[in-house]
Design an enzyme around this catalytic site. Structure first.
Site, short mmCIF file in Angstrom:
data_model
loop_
_atom_site.label_atom_id
_atom_site.label_comp_id
_atom_site.label_asym_id
_atom_site.label_seq_id
_atom_site.Cartn_x
_atom_site.Cartn_y
_atom_site.Cartn_z
N ASN A 1 0.85 -1.19 0.00
CA ASN A 1 0.00 0.00 0.00
C ASN A 1 0.88 1.24 0.00
O ASN A 1 1.98 1.24 0.57
CB ASN A 1 -0.92 0.05 1.22
CG ASN A 1 -1.95 1.16 1.07
OD1 ASN A 1 -2.84 1.06 0.22
ND2 ASN A 1 -1.81 2.22 1.83
N ARG B 1 0.75 12.39 6.81
CA ARG B 1 1.76 13.38 7.23
C ARG B 1 2.64 12.82 8.37
O ARG B 1 2.21 11.95 9.13
CB ARG B 1 1.07 14.66 7.70
CG ARG B 1 0.32 14.47 9.00
CD ARG B 1 -0.26 15.78 9.50
NE ARG B 1 -0.91 15.58 10.79
CZ ARG B 1 -2.18 15.87 11.05
NH1 ARG B 1 -2.97 16.36 10.11
NH2 ARG B 1 -2.66 15.66 12.26
N TRP C 1 -1.44 7.88 10.08
CA TRP C 1 -2.43 7.16 9.27
C TRP C 1 -3.70 7.08 10.10
O TRP C 1 -3.71 6.55 11.20
CB TRP C 1 -1.94 5.79 8.81
CG TRP C 1 -1.26 4.91 9.81
CD1 TRP C 1 -1.67 4.63 11.08
CD2 TRP C 1 -0.06 4.17 9.60
NE1 TRP C 1 -0.80 3.76 11.68
CE2 TRP C 1 0.19 3.47 10.80
CE3 TRP C 1 0.82 4.02 8.52
CZ2 TRP C 1 1.30 2.63 10.95
CZ3 TRP C 1 1.91 3.20 8.68
CH2 TRP C 1 2.14 2.52 9.88
N GLU D 1 -1.30 1.17 -5.53
CA GLU D 1 -1.22 2.54 -6.04
C GLU D 1 -0.19 2.66 -7.16
O GLU D 1 -0.35 3.47 -8.07
CB GLU D 1 -0.85 3.52 -4.91
CG GLU D 1 -2.00 3.93 -4.00
CD GLU D 1 -2.36 2.90 -2.95
OE1 GLU D 1 -1.64 1.88 -2.82
OE2 GLU D 1 -3.38 3.08 -2.25
N ASP E 1 -4.96 22.15 9.66
CA ASP E 1 -5.36 21.10 8.73
C ASP E 1 -6.19 21.62 7.56
O ASP E 1 -6.51 22.80 7.50
CB ASP E 1 -6.11 20.00 9.50
CG ASP E 1 -5.66 18.62 9.08
OD1 ASP E 1 -5.60 18.38 7.86
OD2 ASP E 1 -5.37 17.80 9.96
C1 LIG Z 1 -1.75 16.72 1.28
C2 LIG Z 1 -2.47 15.53 1.86
C3 LIG Z 1 -2.19 15.12 3.16
C4 LIG Z 1 -2.86 14.03 3.72
N1 LIG Z 1 -2.57 13.66 4.99
C5 LIG Z 1 -3.18 12.59 5.53
C6 LIG Z 1 -2.83 12.16 6.86
O1 LIG Z 1 -2.02 12.77 7.53
N2 LIG Z 1 -3.46 11.06 7.35
C7 LIG Z 1 -4.38 10.36 6.62
O2 LIG Z 1 -4.89 9.35 7.10
N3 LIG Z 1 -4.73 10.75 5.37
C8 LIG Z 1 -4.15 11.84 4.81
N4 LIG Z 1 -4.46 12.23 3.54
C9 LIG Z 1 -5.49 11.48 2.78
C10 LIG Z 1 -4.99 10.13 2.32
O3 LIG Z 1 -3.77 10.26 1.64
C11 LIG Z 1 -6.03 9.46 1.42
O4 LIG Z 1 -7.18 9.21 2.21
C12 LIG Z 1 -5.55 8.17 0.77
O5 LIG Z 1 -6.55 7.71 -0.12
C13 LIG Z 1 -5.25 7.09 1.77
O6 LIG Z 1 -4.76 5.95 1.09
P1 LIG Z 1 -5.04 4.46 1.60
O7 LIG Z 1 -6.50 4.17 1.29
O8 LIG Z 1 -4.11 3.64 0.78
O9 LIG Z 1 -4.77 4.43 3.05
C14 LIG Z 1 -3.82 13.34 2.96
C15 LIG Z 1 -4.09 13.75 1.65
C16 LIG Z 1 -3.43 14.83 1.11
C17 LIG Z 1 -3.75 15.26 -0.29
MN LIG Z 2 -4.42 2.15 -0.68
#
Ligand SMILES: Cc1cc2nc3c(=O)[nH]c(=O)nc-3n(C[C@H](O)[C@H](O)[C@H](O)COP(=O)(O)O)c2cc1C
Ligand SMILES: [Mn+2]
Length: 482
Positions: free
Chosen positions: A168, A173, A186, A234, A283
């Site tokens: 994954n 952040r 996460w 991804e 945020d």
């Molecule tokens: C700039 C930016 C920062 C992000 N920061 C976070 C974060 O700190 N924690 C989080 O859970 N998702 C964050 N997200 C959203 C996740 O990247 C997004 O939900 C992603 O689809 C998660 O992937 P996954 O389904 O593989 O876990 C952020 C998105 C962006 C565009």
């Molecule tokens: Mn994913």
């Protein structure tokens, strides 16, 4: 031609007059935020700070912060082209006859070309630091005055599902605690958190390996934020977006792969069970998200290019860079949503709704209660589950026009009858929900009501002037010298 790396993307931005170099010193503590905020709010370009104060590493920000830059990132004239390509693949079926099948081969070959490829070495490995390294070597931003520290805001966090072995990559952040330790933000619904939970529950390991890539070609970076189903790689989707496989290299100290073209890679682990206060952080809601307990990332090795470029973003009161990234997701994922929900004509997530707070949905209504069926489906659809408020309108309403939606929807509702509440998971960033991650949602059925829904009064039409009168007044208008 797919961009090879972040530098290719920077060059393309520059060629399109979408990038401004800042040759003098600007402080990564707050000052760069103020630059980036002003730039995005005034339709300004991406910014390349050549001398973040106190550092030799240049810093790139706002690289995706307009629809034009999203198009350059994805190498299209409109992000709808990406949606059209997805539809083409979804509708692909085995053609009749030999000739038809032969014609299909290039398309199949194209599918094969999306899969990531492991290569022997990559630019990201030019420098390997296993000792004597520090996160403070990089111009990591303190974004907003009340932030709990510096945050890596555009990281590609790689982990492996312990049950399936599938990779994954999510963007989560990193709150920098010291030279070699960060938070791992996460959120509980995300795949990194799921991998962590499963490993912890299995009880066989004490740590979970994690690798974080910072800065890569734009499609690969973008793929980390896409709301994909669990276990869908991804890097494969990035290969589709760039029409060329993502090259991956094995990490030096953990059993994971990272994009070979990355600028900087942090290798390390999360100790299962170790939590530490993460945040507060200014945020994308436009509010500070509260400090909370999150896992801790221990960096044990850094690999990087000789002269890396640090890619970052800021979030804050909308619209910010993430609005444009999200707008492209809205366009690209519409055809996928319509596979499950063909009655959906269009959707819109206005900037002020921060994605999860408001989704406007236009449907072709076919039966009583149809709007409520669509709400329930959206609340059950991947990350759309976070939608705090769903407004469903008939297909003759243009949901991209927020004023039209407000006008028509507010006219069409009897609030007590047409508003539905439900309980469920909510976005971790919601500061109003009764509990973290759990709370209520609201659906507004703003479609025209039918007798089959118990509405027997007549329903009025929308006012519009007749075409003949318009035409005649066009002429009279000129005659009047108006
Ligand atoms: C700039 C930016 C920062 C992000 N920061 C976070 C974060 O700190 N924690 C989080 O859970 N998702 C964050 N997200 C959203 C996740 O990247 C997004 O939900 C992603 O689809 C998660 O992937 P996954 O389904 O593989 O876990 C952020 C998105 C962006 C565009
Ligand atoms: Mn994913």
């Amino acid at each position: 031609m797919a961009y090879n790396d972040l530098r290719d993307f920077i060059q393309a931005l520059e060629k399109n007059n979408e990038l401004k170099r800042i040759p003098f010193e600007v402080d990564p503590i707050l000052e760069i935020t103020e630059f980036a905020d002003r730039a995005v709010k005034s339709g300004g370009p991406a910014l390349l700070f050549e001398k973040p104060k106190g550092y030799t590493t240049p810093l790139l920000i706002n690289a995706y912060a307009s629809m034009r830059r999203m198009q350059i990132a994805l190498e299209v004239d409109s992000v709808d082209e990406v949606a059209a390509r997805i539809v083409e693949f979804l509708e692909m079926k085995m053609p009749e006859g030999l000739i038809g099948k032969i014609k299909m081969l290039p398309k199949l070959a194209e599918v094969g070309s999306f899969f990531p490829r492991v290569v022997g070495k990559g630019a990201c490995q030019e420098v390997v630091k296993t000792s004597d390294f520090s996160l403070f070597d990089y111009p990591i931003l303190k974004c907003w005055p009340e932030d709990g520290g510096r945050f890596v805001t555009l990281p590609l966090v790689f982990s492996r599902n312990p049950d399936t072995g599938k990779r994954n990559c999510g963007m989560y952040r990193l709150h920098v605690y010291d030279e070699r330790t960060t938070g791992m933000h996460w959120q509980t619904h995300k795949q990194g958190a799921e991998h962590y939970r499963r490993m912890k529950a299995a009880g066989k390991e004490t740590r979970m390996e994690v690798a974080v890539a910072i800065g890569a070609d734009p499609a690969t970076m973008y793929s980390a934020i896409l709301p994909l189903p669990p276990d869908l790689d991804e890097m494969m989707i990035a290969g589709f977006l760039r029409s060329s496989p993502v090259e991956m290299v094995k990490c030096k100290t953990v059993d994971l792969e990272v994009p070979a073209n990355a600028e900087i890679v942090l290798e390390g682990h999360v100790e299962l069970g170790e939590l530490r206060t993460e945040g507060p952080f200014g945020d994308h809601t436009g509010f500070y998200s509260l400090a909370d307990e999150y896992p801790v990332f221990h960096v044990t090795c850094i690999i990087q290019r000789k002269d890396p470029i640090y890619a970052t973003t800021i979030v804050g009161p909308p619209p910010m860079e993430d609005f444009y990234m999200g707008k492209a997701i809205e366009r690209i994922f519409l055809p996928l949503m319509r596979m499950q929900l063909p009655e959906v004509r269009d959707i819109c997530m206005p900037a002020e709704g921060i994605f999860h707070n408001l989704i406007l949905v236009a449907i072709r209504k076919s039966y009583p209660g149809h709007a409520r069926k669509v709400m329930s489906a959206i609340w059950g659809l991947g990350q759309a589950m976070f939608s705090k408020c769903i407004v469903v309108v008939d297909e003759d309403v243009d949901v991209q026009n927020v004023r039209e939606v407000a006008w028509k929807a507010l006219n069409n509702i009897d609030p007590e009858r047409d508003i539905q509440f439900t309980l469920g998971p909510v976005d971790s960033l919601d500061h109003a929900s009764r509990l973290v991650n759990y709370g209520s949602k609201m659906g507004v059925d703003a479609t025209r009501k039918w007798p089959g829904e118990g509405f027997t009064r007549p329903w009025p039409g929308v006012i519009a002037m007749s075409a003949e009168v318009k035409q005649r007044v066009d002429w009279l208008w000129k005659k009047a010298g108006l």
